[in-house]
Design an enzyme around this catalytic site. Structure first.
Site, PDB file in Angstrom:
ATOM      1  N   GLU A  73       0.536  -1.004   0.077  1.00  0.00           N
ATOM      2  CA  GLU A  73      -0.365   0.140   0.136  1.00  0.00           C
ATOM      3  C   GLU A  73       1.094   0.872   0.547  1.00  0.00           C
ATOM      4  OE1 GLU A  73      -3.965  -1.232   1.525  1.00  0.00           O
ATOM      5  OE2 GLU A  73      -3.529  -1.117   3.214  1.00  0.00           O
ATOM      6  N   GLU A  86      -4.864  -8.956   2.656  1.00  0.00           N
ATOM      7  CA  GLU A  86      -6.011  -9.270   3.830  1.00  0.00           C
ATOM      8  C   GLU A  86      -7.154  -9.656   3.738  1.00  0.00           C
ATOM      9  OE1 GLU A  86      -3.550  -5.814   3.663  1.00  0.00           O
ATOM     10  OE2 GLU A  86      -4.136  -6.377   1.988  1.00  0.00           O
TER      11      GLU A  86
END
Length: 250
Positions: A110, A130
């Protein structure tokens, strides 16, 4: 220090320095990283930032789950506190080049998406895991990835939660260049110093336009483009550049 900052000329190198834990970010490290990014934004002596991780095993594997997940699950910690580390704040128009070796997972992936140019090792590995853990990549990825690359590629990366090679990331347009591991930081720094040698007004305006114009209606986007363009034409950088072009100076 877990987050190191070194400067060479107009280029600052920010290094995540916890190699024994694959550069996993503690809550304190997230805070420090955000503070360093904000300081770089405000420092006129810094024109370009290179972001790297210590060691060859990992760029960053994201949050230290033993610390962050209990805090988030207990609702005693707001994930928006990580926004500065993920550069989810307005006005950061200085270019950031990421130098990626080894694992680039989760929050590390990210943070990579918050950078503008990505130089990676041939053997680097990328993953957004995730969905396997019951949550989502909400450190900017849900917004950025589908805007930066094709929709189908972005959805494959997020929905499958599988690992991808550097070659796959290159083919999908996530990264810019894959080189041998020992050359990653050298290439990133050479790129950074080249950009730093250019007009900071022009460079930062280009990034500003890329970040702020893409979601505007076409007519308004063109209007704002003209405003940004006119601003650069009036700048001291443009005056110096035109004088040099006319042979009156360097």
């Amino acid at each position: 220090m877990p987050i190191d900052l070194a400067q060479d000329g107009y280029v600052a190198t920010v290094r995540i320095n916890r190699p024994e834990k694959l550069n996993a970010l503690t809550l304190a490290m997230y805070e420090d990283l955000g503070r360093v990014f904000k300081a770089a934004k405000e420092d006129d002596a810094i024109r370009v930032v290179v972001l790297a991780g210590s060691g060859e095993r990992a760029f960053c594997v994201g949050a230290d789950l033993k610390e962050s997940i209990p805090a988030l699950a207990a609702d005693t910690f707001d994930i928006s506190a990580w926004d500065p580390a993920h550069i989810k704040f307005p006005g950061f128009f200085k270019p950031i080049i990421s130098a990626i070796r080894g694992m680039c997972f989760g929050g590390g992936f990210e943070i990579m998406l918050a950078t503008d140019i990505r130089i990676v090792a041939h053997d680097a590995i990328f993953q957004l895991p995730e969905a396997t853990l019951g949550f989502v990549p909400a450190g900017g990825t849900l917004v950025r990835l589908v805007r930066q690359i094709g929709y189908a590629h972005a959805m494959e990366i997020m929905l499958t939660a599988r690992r991808f090679t550097a070659a796959e990331m290159l083919a999908k347009g996530v990264v810019n260049q894959a080189v041998d591991s020992q050359d990653v930081e050298r290439v990133a720094l050479e790129t950074a110093h080249h950009i730093a040698s250019l007009s900071p007004t022009a460079v930062q305006t280009i990034k500003e336009a890329a970040l702020t114009l893409q979601d505007l209606p076409l007519t308004e986007a063109f209007r704002q483009e003209a405003i940004l363009g006119q601003r650069t034409f009036r700048s001291d950088d443009a005056k110096r550049g035109l004088a040099a072009f006319a042979g009156k100076g360097k």
